[in-house]
Structures are given as structure tokens and as C-alpha cells.
Design a protein around this motif. Structure first.
Motif, mmCIF file in Angstrom:
data_model
loop_
_atom_site.group_PDB
_atom_site.id
_atom_site.type_symbol
_atom_site.label_atom_id
_atom_site.label_comp_id
_atom_site.label_asym_id
_atom_site.label_seq_id
_atom_site.Cartn_x
_atom_site.Cartn_y
_atom_site.Cartn_z
ATOM 1 N N CYS A 1 0.826 -1.217 0.000
ATOM 2 C CA CYS A 1 0.000 0.000 0.000
ATOM 3 C C CYS A 1 0.853 1.258 0.000
ATOM 4 O O CYS A 1 0.329 2.364 -0.140
ATOM 5 N N THR A 2 2.179 1.110 0.201
ATOM 6 C CA THR A 2 3.032 2.253 0.500
ATOM 7 C C THR A 2 3.086 3.318 -0.606
ATOM 8 O O THR A 2 2.959 4.513 -0.303
ATOM 9 N N PRO A 3 3.246 2.939 -1.888
ATOM 10 C CA PRO A 3 3.270 3.992 -2.905
ATOM 11 C C PRO A 3 1.995 4.838 -2.886
ATOM 12 O O PRO A 3 2.057 6.066 -3.009
ATOM 13 N N GLY A 4 0.862 4.165 -2.721
ATOM 14 C CA GLY A 4 -0.407 4.888 -2.650
ATOM 15 C C GLY A 4 -0.489 5.744 -1.402
ATOM 16 O O GLY A 4 -0.954 6.884 -1.442
ATOM 17 N N GLN A 5 -0.025 5.192 -0.276
ATOM 18 C CA GLN A 5 -0.032 5.961 0.983
ATOM 19 C C GLN A 5 0.801 7.233 0.823
ATOM 20 O O GLN A 5 0.397 8.327 1.252
ATOM 21 N N ILE A 6 1.974 7.082 0.212
ATOM 22 C CA ILE A 6 2.890 8.223 0.108
ATOM 23 C C ILE A 6 2.338 9.280 -0.854
ATOM 24 O O ILE A 6 2.315 10.474 -0.530
ATOM 25 N N CYS A 7 1.858 8.849 -2.022
ATOM 26 C CA CYS A 7 1.271 9.824 -2.950
ATOM 27 C C CYS A 7 0.072 10.515 -2.307
ATOM 28 O O CYS A 7 -0.124 11.730 -2.450
ATOM 29 N N SER A 8 -0.728 9.732 -1.588
ATOM 30 C CA SER A 8 -1.906 10.302 -0.932
ATOM 31 C C SER A 8 -1.485 11.324 0.124
ATOM 32 O O SER A 8 -2.074 12.400 0.231
ATOM 33 N N ALA A 9 -0.426 10.994 0.888
ATOM 34 C CA ALA A 9 0.039 11.911 1.932
ATOM 35 C C ALA A 9 0.570 13.205 1.329
ATOM 36 O O ALA A 9 0.329 14.299 1.863
ATOM 37 N N VAL A 10 1.271 13.092 0.200
ATOM 38 C CA VAL A 10 1.782 14.302 -0.465
ATOM 39 C C VAL A 10 0.613 15.197 -0.873
ATOM 40 O O VAL A 10 0.599 16.410 -0.625
ATOM 41 N N GLY A 11 -0.412 14.591 -1.488
ATOM 42 C CA GLY A 11 -1.592 15.360 -1.881
ATOM 43 C C GLY A 11 -2.307 15.933 -0.673
ATOM 44 O O GLY A 11 -2.749 17.090 -0.678
ATOM 45 N N MET A 12 -2.402 15.124 0.386
ATOM 46 C CA MET A 12 -3.130 15.538 1.589
ATOM 47 C C MET A 12 -2.458 16.730 2.263
ATOM 48 O O MET A 12 -3.122 17.669 2.681
ATOM 49 N N LEU A 13 -1.135 16.698 2.361
ATOM 50 C CA LEU A 13 -0.425 17.794 3.026
ATOM 51 C C LEU A 13 -0.639 19.097 2.267
ATOM 52 O O LEU A 13 -0.785 20.176 2.865
ATOM 53 N N ASP A 14 -0.694 19.004 0.939
ATOM 54 C CA ASP A 14 -0.947 20.210 0.151
ATOM 55 C C ASP A 14 -2.386 20.692 0.365
ATOM 56 O O ASP A 14 -2.631 21.896 0.517
ATOM 57 N N GLU A 15 -3.335 19.753 0.415
ATOM 58 C CA GLU A 15 -4.734 20.134 0.668
ATOM 59 C C GLU A 15 -4.838 20.861 2.002
ATOM 60 O O GLU A 15 -5.536 21.872 2.133
ATOM 61 N N PHE A 16 -4.132 20.335 2.997
ATOM 62 C CA PHE A 16 -4.182 20.969 4.320
ATOM 63 C C PHE A 16 -3.597 22.386 4.260
ATOM 64 O O PHE A 16 -4.153 23.324 4.834
ATOM 65 N N ASP A 17 -2.474 22.518 3.532
ATOM 66 C CA ASP A 17 -1.871 23.850 3.387
ATOM 67 C C ASP A 17 -2.832 24.836 2.714
ATOM 68 O O ASP A 17 -2.771 26.039 2.961
ATOM 69 N N GLN A 18 -3.699 24.312 1.845
ATOM 70 C CA GLN A 18 -4.666 25.181 1.165
ATOM 71 C C GLN A 18 -5.878 25.482 2.052
ATOM 72 O O GLN A 18 -6.807 26.156 1.625
ATOM 73 N N GLY A 19 -5.889 24.908 3.268
ATOM 74 C CA GLY A 19 -6.972 25.218 4.194
ATOM 75 C C GLY A 19 -8.228 24.386 4.009
ATOM 76 O O GLY A 19 -9.301 24.754 4.488
ATOM 77 N N TRP A 20 -8.121 23.242 3.298
ATOM 78 C CA TRP A 20 -9.319 22.412 3.114
ATOM 79 C C TRP A 20 -9.691 21.761 4.439
ATOM 80 O O TRP A 20 -8.846 21.138 5.087
ATOM 81 N N PRO A 21 -10.965 21.845 4.839
ATOM 82 C CA PRO A 21 -11.402 21.153 6.057
ATOM 83 C C PRO A 21 -11.669 19.666 5.793
ATOM 84 O O PRO A 21 -11.807 19.256 4.644
#
Lengths: 288, 170
Positions: free
Chosen positions: B99-119
Motif C-alpha cells: 500500500c506504500t506507494p499509494g499511501q505516500i502519494c496520498s500523503a503528499v496530496g493531503m499535506l498540500d490540501e491541508f496547506d490550502q486550508g481544506w477542512p
């Protein structure tokens, strides 16, 4: 399989009238599941990702018009004040990856009773805007769902947008499932308070052949709230309890792998009481 | 058609039923993205499309002409691991690794979403101040780990978030 990629809504409508069996596709989060598992072999796909106007939302005359392909992510970010019930429900659709692609048009097109976006649309009396090569229609959401996975769309029509009044009061959505992400709701419920008109709106999901409103519960609660909108105080327990019972009574659930009919009625009553408690507390807070 | 993957343009002749996941794995030899469930449940196929995470099993390749796709193979920078990759190593954020490649890509996207202020669904009130374990778990809920390595995945992601915010999380 034929594959069409229109770049405008007019072109999409033309293609749909020439190929009424073509399956519309945007985020693909529903249609692709059937295709990958070979449960469905459409003769043609109508890819709408190139039709930019479907991805836009706008505000007019105290309404919002949300294009059919606007992703749930955008609704969460940009519509949480104007359409709070829909935005809250959008936060729980599928998973983050799904929300980046999936849209309300897909929920409406699939017309599953479990579509998370649908109860909040019922609770605010939303209107579905459809379009074909020759016609544009506005279908009240309460007339849109005809049966399980059946809706009022004609074969040559596409869903263009959904219209909802800008929220005049608190709205909520809650659902029951085995985990937070990627579950089909066992049952769900949305409640909208409309202090401006002295009414309340409801929507029930996953507990009948179609999403539906609990009209008796709405009438009961609207009457109970009539003298309470101004200078609001906490609601008597028997009012909250009776509202829950009426909501549960409006459902016609079945036993299936996700839950029994009895459990769904029980859970719906609880969701109805919770969402009423939350929204009314918010109304009191705003009135102070 | 053309697919723009990890900064390279690829000319491909594909059956129009080919998913992005199959195009990556079978046609471009990029087998980092994994096929777990093939219907969006597991997140093992997560890639970034124009910076946003999606399930590549639920997207047809032909619909992705002209967008920028990033897979796990494209995250490192000239041999230096992406901070999320490094954090997964440091925290041992995996067991079997499927699951790791998916986890890592997802985390990269998620951290950016958080930086954009998405709830998220667990965010109360307005803009979340900082990620905590509850937020990370909710925001990563589209990625399953059948080994149950969450106990290390969550701290790995929090390390990256904290480092970016200039805090240290011991």
C-alpha cells in the motif's frame, strides 16, 4: 466501445441525442467500478470532463447553481456557507481521492438511494436542471427520483446543474456506516431549518427505494417551532423524540447485508434527534 | 494519445477502456502504483493529477490528455527521497509495502490540501490550526493498509507536517 469527448455542453447534448445509450462519465467514481468489474459494458461513453461549464458554480437571486461536475472538494471549500448541508455531506462522500473527482451530477445520475448528496438536496427543495439538444428543464428534486437507481431523466437529456436556495438557517447531515471512508451508508439523514419561511426540510437516505423527505415529520416540527423561532430556547424532549419517531416512520427500509430494517429505523430516529439538537442549538446561538 | 507522467511526455496507442492505472503499469512500466481492489476502495493506486490525489483505477487514461501526472516514481528529486518517503523509512511506516506507494502519494496530496486550508469531516469550526493524529487518520482514510502499519504511518506523516511547520515532534 465508442468514446466521445465533447468540449461544450451543446456538443455533448448533440452527441447524447444521437447516441441516447451513451453513458455520461465525469469523475468516473461510480461508472468505472462497473466497467472494471465487467458488470456493465456500455456501447459508448460520453466523457464530460472537457465540458468546462459543468465544473462551474455561481450565485444568483439568493440561490446557488452548482454545475453537475463540480467536485465534492470544491463544494466543501467554497459552498459551506451557502449550502452547509450539502457541504457537510460532501465531506463524508467516499474518500478524499473520490471527493477530488466525484460530483453531485453523478449522485443524481446514479439515483442510488444511498447517494450522500441527495438527502441535503431534498431538505432544501433543490431543483435539478437538465438539458438536451432541444430543451432545458427544471425538475423539482422531490419529483426526480422514480425508483432504485431510476430518475426522471429522458434518454437524450444530461444533468446540467442543481439549484439550491442560499441557506437561511442551520443545516446538518449525519449517516451511519462501518467506517468513515468508502462505505455505503446504512442510513443517512439531513435536516435544514428555514427560519425565514418558518419551515423545516428533511431528507432520508438508504432507507427506502429512493431518497425521500419525511413530510409528516416536517409538518410536525414546523408547527412546533412556529412560536419558537424568535427568542429561541432549548426544545422540550418530547418534541425532539416525536420528531425522531416520525422520521423513522417515514422510511421503508429493507433488511440487507449492511443492516436490518429495524436497525435502520432505530438509527434514523437517533440521527433525526441529533441533527435537530445540533441545528436548533446553532439557531439559538445565532439568535443571541 | 499523449500522457504527461513525471515530467516526461509519452505517446501511447491505447484501447479507450484502459484505466490510468493499467496504462502506467502495463504500457509505461511504472509498476510502483499498485492494483489492490480496482474499484477505489483501497487507495493503493493513488497518483497525483495536477497535484491532486486520485484513484488511478477509476480514471480512463484517454480522459487525461494534457494533465500532469505524478506517480511514486516521480516524487524523488534527483536521487534524494521526497520528505514523505524519507519519513516512511525513518518511522518504518510499512510492513509488506504493497500500500506504500499509494499511501505516500496520498500523503503528499493531503499535506498540500491541508496547506490550502481544506477542512475534513473531523474539522470543527474554521481553518484547522495544525494536523493532529485524528485529522491525519480522517484525511488518509482513502488508503487502507492490510498489515495495519497505521501506528507508524500516522507519525511519519505528522513528522513531515511538523517539519514543514517548523516544529519538532520528538
Amino acid at each position: 466501445m465508442e468514446f466521445f469527448r465533447p468540449t461544450s455542453l451543446a456538443e455533448a447534448c448533440q452527441l447524447k441525442s444521437e447516441h441516447p445509450d451513451a453513458v455520461p462519465l465525469c469523475g468516473g467514481t461510480d461508472v468505472m467500478v462497473d466497467i472494471n468489474f465487467d458488470r456493465r459494458r456500455p456501447d459508448a461513453l460520453l466523457d464530460l470532463t472537457g465540458v468546462r461549464e459543468l465544473y462551474e458554480w455561481s450565485r444568483y437571486d439568493s440561490h446557488v447553481r452548482v454545475g453537475a461536475a463540480v467536485p465534492y472538494t470544491t463544494i466543501i471549500k467554497e459552498l459551506s456557507a451557502d449550502a452547509p448541508g450539502l457541504a457537510i455531506a460532501s465531506r463524508t462522500v467516499g474518500s478524499p481521492q473520490i471527493r477530488n473527482r466525484g460530483s453531485v451530477g453523478g449522485n443524481l445520475g446514479s439515483a442510488s438511494p444511498a447517494g450522500d448528496a441527495l438527502p441535503p438536496l431534498l431538505a432544501v427543495d433543490a431543483v435539478v436542471e437538465t438539458v438536451s439538444a432541444t430543451n432545458r428543464r427544471r425538475i423539482p428534486i422531490h419529483e426526480f427520483f422514480l425508483g432504485p437507481k431510476r430518475n426522471a431523466l429522458q434518454p437524450d437529456e444530461l444533468i446540467a446543474a442543481v439549484h439550491a436556495p442560499v441557506a437561511g438557517g442551520p443545516q446538518q447531515f449525519a449517516k451511519v456506516g462501518t467506517r468513515n471512508a468508502m462505505v455505503i451508508a446504512v442510513c443517512s439523514f439531513s435536516l435544514a431549518l428555514h427560519p425565514d419561511t418558518g419551515r423545516v426540510g428533511t431528507g432520508i437516505g438508504s432507507a427506502a427505494p429512493t431518497p425521500l423527505a419525511a413530510t409528516q415529520a416536517e409538518d410536525f416540527l414546523s408547527a412546533e417551532l412556529a412560536d419558537r423561532w424568535t427568542g429561541p430556547a432549548e426544545l422540550p424532549d418530547d418534541v425532539v423524540r416525536r420528531f425522531g419517531e416520525l422520521v423513522a416512520g417515514a422510511a421503508s427500509p429493507i433488511d440487507d447485508v449492511r443492516g436490518t430494517a429495524d436497525y435502520r429505523r432505530h438509527a434514523l430516529a437517533i440521527l433525526a434527534r441529533r441533527t435537530l439538537t445540533w441545528t436548533w442549538a446553532e439557531h439559538i446561538r445565532r439568535a443571541q | 494519445m499523449q500522457l504527461h507522467v513525471n515530467g516526461r511526455l509519452h505517446e501511447l496507442a491505447l484501447d479507450n477502456r484502459t484505466t490510468l492505472l493499467d496504462a502506467l503499469r502495463e504500457h509505461l512500466g511504472l509498476t510502483g502504483s499498485k492494483k489492490g481492489c480496482d474499484h477505489g476502495q483501497c487507495g493503493a493506486c493513488t497518483v497525483l493529477v495536477d497535484g491532486r490525489r486520485i484513484n488511478s483505477c477509476l480514471a480512463l487514461a484517454v480522459t487525461l490528455d494534457g494533465v500532469e501526472i505524478r506517480t511514486i516514481e516521480g516524487l524523488s528529486d534527483d536521487g534524494a527521497l521526497h520528505p514523505v518517503q524519507q519519513a516512511f523509512l525513518d518511522r518504518d511506516g510499512f510492513q509488506c509495502g504493497y500500500c506504500t506507494p499509494g499511501q505516500i502519494c496520498s500523503a503528499v496530496g493531503m499535506l498540500d490540501e491541508f496547506d490550502q486550508g481544506w477542512p475534513s469531516a473531523v474539522t470543527t469550526g474554521g481553518q484547522p490550526a495544525a494536523l493532529d493524529a485524528g485529522e491525519v487518520r480522517e484525511r488518509m482514510s482513502g488508503n487502507l493498509c492490510r498489515c495495519g502499519a497505521y501506528m507508524n504511518i500516522v507519525p511519519a506523516i505528522l513528522d513531515v507536517a511538523d517539519a514543514a511547520a517548523g516544529r519538532s515532534s520528538a
